[in-house]
Design an enzyme around this catalytic site. Structure first.
Site, PDB file in Angstrom:
ATOM      1  N   GLU A 186       0.888  -1.170   0.000  1.00 13.35           N
ATOM      2  CA  GLU A 186       0.000   0.000   0.000  1.00 13.35           C
ATOM      3  C   GLU A 186       0.920   1.212   0.000  1.00 13.35           C
ATOM      4  O   GLU A 186       1.433   1.615   1.051  1.00 13.35           O
ATOM      5  CB  GLU A 186      -0.896  -0.020   1.251  1.00 13.35           C
ATOM      6  CG  GLU A 186      -1.798  -1.243   1.360  1.00 13.35           C
ATOM      7  CD  GLU A 186      -3.003  -1.183   0.429  1.00 13.35           C
ATOM      8  OE1 GLU A 186      -3.306  -0.084  -0.083  1.00 13.35           O
ATOM      9  OE2 GLU A 186      -3.637  -2.224   0.201  1.00 13.35           O
ATOM     10  N   CYS A 246      -2.150   9.481   2.417  1.00 13.51           N
ATOM     11  CA  CYS A 246      -1.684   8.846   1.174  1.00 13.51           C
ATOM     12  C   CYS A 246      -2.590   9.186  -0.004  1.00 13.51           C
ATOM     13  O   CYS A 246      -2.122   9.314  -1.124  1.00 13.51           O
ATOM     14  CB  CYS A 246      -1.601   7.342   1.357  1.00 13.51           C
ATOM     15  SG  CYS A 246      -3.155   6.598   1.898  1.00 13.51           S
TER      16      CYS A 246
HETATM   17  P1  NAD Z   1       8.139   4.696   5.034  1.00 13.44           P
HETATM   18  O1  NAD Z   1       8.183   3.880   3.794  1.00 13.44           O
HETATM   19  O2  NAD Z   1       9.266   5.615   5.319  1.00 13.44           O
HETATM   20  O3  NAD Z   1       8.012   3.760   6.343  1.00 13.44           O
HETATM   21  C1  NAD Z   1       6.962   2.835   6.500  1.00 13.44           C
HETATM   22  C2  NAD Z   1       7.426   1.699   7.403  1.00 13.44           C
HETATM   23  O4  NAD Z   1       8.491   1.027   6.761  1.00 13.44           O
HETATM   24  C3  NAD Z   1       7.939   2.137   8.771  1.00 13.44           C
HETATM   25  O5  NAD Z   1       7.416   1.277   9.762  1.00 13.44           O
HETATM   26  C4  NAD Z   1       9.438   1.949   8.648  1.00 13.44           C
HETATM   27  O6  NAD Z   1      10.067   1.604   9.866  1.00 13.44           O
HETATM   28  C5  NAD Z   1       9.530   0.803   7.679  1.00 13.44           C
HETATM   29  N1  NAD Z   1      10.801   0.727   6.949  1.00 13.44           N
HETATM   30  C6  NAD Z   1      11.721   1.692   6.762  1.00 13.44           C
HETATM   31  N2  NAD Z   1      12.752   1.212   6.030  1.00 13.44           N
HETATM   32  C7  NAD Z   1      12.475  -0.082   5.767  1.00 13.44           C
HETATM   33  C8  NAD Z   1      13.151  -1.118   5.045  1.00 13.44           C
HETATM   34  N3  NAD Z   1      14.301  -0.910   4.449  1.00 13.44           N
HETATM   35  N4  NAD Z   1      12.546  -2.330   4.965  1.00 13.44           N
HETATM   36  C9  NAD Z   1      11.353  -2.558   5.544  1.00 13.44           C
HETATM   37  N5  NAD Z   1      10.667  -1.607   6.209  1.00 13.44           N
HETATM   38  C10 NAD Z   1      11.218  -0.388   6.328  1.00 13.44           C
HETATM   39  O7  NAD Z   1       6.742   5.472   4.972  1.00 13.44           O
HETATM   40  P2  NAD Z   1       6.193   6.556   5.983  1.00 13.44           P
HETATM   41  O8  NAD Z   1       7.010   7.786   5.853  1.00 13.44           O
HETATM   42  O9  NAD Z   1       6.005   5.965   7.320  1.00 13.44           O
HETATM   43  O10 NAD Z   1       4.739   6.821   5.384  1.00 13.44           O
HETATM   44  C11 NAD Z   1       4.484   7.721   4.365  1.00 13.44           C
HETATM   45  C12 NAD Z   1       4.335   7.014   3.046  1.00 13.44           C
HETATM   46  O11 NAD Z   1       3.384   5.983   3.164  1.00 13.44           O
HETATM   47  C13 NAD Z   1       3.801   7.933   1.955  1.00 13.44           C
HETATM   48  O12 NAD Z   1       4.456   7.627   0.750  1.00 13.44           O
HETATM   49  C14 NAD Z   1       2.336   7.556   1.862  1.00 13.44           C
HETATM   50  O13 NAD Z   1       1.733   7.829   0.635  1.00 13.44           O
HETATM   51  C15 NAD Z   1       2.398   6.104   2.135  1.00 13.44           C
HETATM   52  N6  NAD Z   1       1.123   5.643   2.649  1.00 13.44           N
HETATM   53  C16 NAD Z   1       0.365   4.823   1.875  1.00 13.44           C
HETATM   54  C17 NAD Z   1      -0.876   4.414   2.332  1.00 13.44           C
HETATM   55  C18 NAD Z   1      -1.746   3.511   1.524  1.00 13.44           C
HETATM   56  O14 NAD Z   1      -2.713   2.989   2.083  1.00 13.44           O
HETATM   57  N7  NAD Z   1      -1.484   3.288   0.252  1.00 13.44           N
HETATM   58  C19 NAD Z   1      -1.340   4.848   3.565  1.00 13.44           C
HETATM   59  C20 NAD Z   1      -0.529   5.692   4.319  1.00 13.44           C
HETATM   60  C21 NAD Z   1       0.700   6.065   3.861  1.00 13.44           C
END
Ligand code: NAD
Length: 473
Positions: A217, A251
């Site tokens: 997502e 998002c």
């Molecule tokens: P992010 O990708 O920075 O982090 C998300 C999660 O991934 C965190 O728990 C983080 O610890 C983990 N993470 C970080 N590095 C990782 C790695 N190398 N391997 C595995 N996991 C890792 O995202 P964010 O800043 O927390 O959230 C914002 C983003 O999420 C935006 O791009 C937004 O559009 C998206 N988002 C999408 C939805 C959806 O339903 N499609 C909903 C909310 C947010």
């Protein structure tokens, strides 16, 4: 209550869940409902504390917003899961083709086993407990890794979950990207990730090494198309609401607006009025969320500076006021004529900045959207249904709301997810239940089966039967 300590290393927690899931493959309705009930009771009993934790993590983030966008959505989803589970769990009968009669076929719905959930910070309860609830309802064990950017919320979630769940049923792993990386390498039966597209790629690669199927997502740039037939004042309020909810850190927030050329001044006025109506002040206004961190704020400020330097017209649309309250409450702005190829037009904005781009024809707007990665959401405003149908038929996006923003996410009957760079796989409602379910096809042969007519040795009888069948098909 806890038999397996949640403080065990990740791999040991995974092994405990894995072993438990293989020892108890059949997960009856009562146990699924019991798990859902415990999660629901936890949320109800600690709703205020959870909203306070989110507030502490953001600096400014109203408990009402958390109540509506996190907790209400969660409760609605969980109530539906509770009610529909008996029907969704049942074997699904399917019609049997003539040439296999009198055999019968059905689909048996079974838990996958162990589901990993990695969540983001922006709606830290909905986007973690939501998929976890669907996975539990589908009879799975769940390991959850919430975001390190909401430390108060994540720690409280972990404490509360471990009070009412055994760690081999449902556990929460805390930590940053290093823990997340280790987490994503576990051989889950399914890994559900919500976050950025760039991290989503890494998660998909890590999961692929184990052949673990993923749901991603992700984010992206969701366009909002304003048709010439639209009531601009009404559209502006709904666009401002969708854009400024959680200060744009959503998002599916409209990322940019495509507007019929010549309507720019009218839209600017209508949007400024809408902002003043929703947020009469920005600084110190408890309803207007802060940007989650200094780093995120600096990125947004840089996007604006670069847009200005590239010749764009940046309009601060918030009512004038004195000194800032929270320094991270960023004032909303419109950006006219951003340079193509600028970071503002290439990166997901995820803040209260709204680029406005004029278009001349519907075909032009469609081409603009289709030249870019497929968006998570698309919005259309207007009363010309034929124009709306043309746009929807010619663009592909994760989801759509017509004449509003964001609302498709709240409809539990609609699958929610992305497409292409905005992700793959969907959840919510039955789609969520099926996301975490093995749909096992079962054919039950009849003693009157005619299958032996096709066995060798192939001769005249085989030819006669095949000839007959060919006439039927
Ligand atoms: P992010 O990708 O920075 O982090 C998300 C999660 O991934 C965190 O728990 C983080 O610890 C983990 N993470 C970080 N590095 C990782 C790695 N190398 N391997 C595995 N996991 C890792 O995202 P964010 O800043 O927390 O959230 C914002 C983003 O999420 C935006 O791009 C937004 O559009 C998206 N988002 C999408 C939805 C959806 O339903 N499609 C909903 C909310 C947010």
């Amino acid at each position: 209550m806890t038999q397996i300590p949640p403080t065990l290393p990740l791999r040991a927690l995974f092994d405990a869940q894995h072993n438990a899931s293989r020892a108890q493959v059949e997960v009856p309705l009562a146990l699924r409902r019991d798990r859902l009930g415990r999660l629901r009771a936890l949320i109800d009993a600690h709703a205020a504390a959870l909203a306070e934790a989110v507030q502490a993590d953001f600096g400014v983030r109203s408990p009402q917003l958390t109540e509506a966008a996190d907790l209400f959505v969660l409760r609605a989803g969980m109530a539906q899961l509770h009610d529909k589970l008996p029907r969704w769990m049942k074997p699904q009968r399917v019609a049997t083709p003539l040439y296999l009669l009198p055999a019968s076929g059905h689909i048996q719905r079974q838990p996958l086993g162990v589901v990993g959930v990695i969540g983001p910070w922006n709606y830290p309860l909905q986007l973690t407990f939501g998929p976890a609830a669907a996975a539990l309802a589908a009879g799975n064990r769940v390991m959850l890794k919430p975001s390190e950017l909401t430390p108060h919320t994540s720690a409280l979630m972990a404490r509360l979950v471990h009070e009412v769940f055994s760690a081999d049923e449902f556990c929460v792993a805390l930590g940053g990207p290093d823990v997340a990386q280790e987490f994503s390498k576990l051989p889950f039966d399914h890994l559900f990730f919500t976050g950025s597209t760039s991290v989503g790629r890494q998660v998909a690669a890590a999961a692929a090494a184990n052949l673990t199927p993923t749901t991603l997502e992700l984010g992206g740039k969701s366009p909002c198309v304003v048709d010439a037939s639209c009531d601009l004042n009404d559209a502006a309020v709904k666009i401002a609401h969708g854009k400024l909810l959680n200060a744009g850190q959503t998002c599916i927030a409209p990322d940019y607006v495509l507007l019929p050329r010549g309507r720019e001044a009218a839209f600017e006025r209508a949007y400024a009025q809408a902002v003043a109506r929703l947020f009469p002040t920005v600084s110190g206004n408890p309803d207007y969320a802060a940007i989650v961190s200094e780093r995120h704020l600096a990125r947004l400020a840089a996007l604006l500076d670069e847009a200005r330097a590239g010749g764009a017209r940046v309009v601060d649309v918030a009512p004038p006021e004195g000194e800032a309250g929270s320094t991270r409450q960023m004032r909303p702005s419109l950006v006219f004529d951003p340079a193509p190829g600028s970071r503002l037009m290439d990166e997901e904005i995820f803040g209260p900045i709204l680029p406005v781009l004029p278009y001349d024809t519907l075909d032009g707007a469609v081409a603009f959207i289709n030249q870019r990665p497929r968006p998570l959401a698309l919005y259309w405003f207007g009363s010309d249904r034929a124009a709306c149908d043309r746009l929807l038929a010619r663009t592909v996006s994760g989801g759509v709301t017509v004449n509003d923003t964001l609302m498709h996410v709240a409809h539990e009957g609609l699958p929610f997810g992305g497409v292409g760079e905005s992700g793959w796989g969907s959840y919510h409602g039955e789609a969520g239940f099926l996301r975490f379910t093995q749909q096992k096809p079962v054919l039950v042969q009849s003693r009157w089966a005619m299958g032996q007519l096709f066995y060798p040795p192939y001769g005249a009888r085989f030819q006669r039967v095949m000839g007959l069948l060919k006439r039927w098909l």
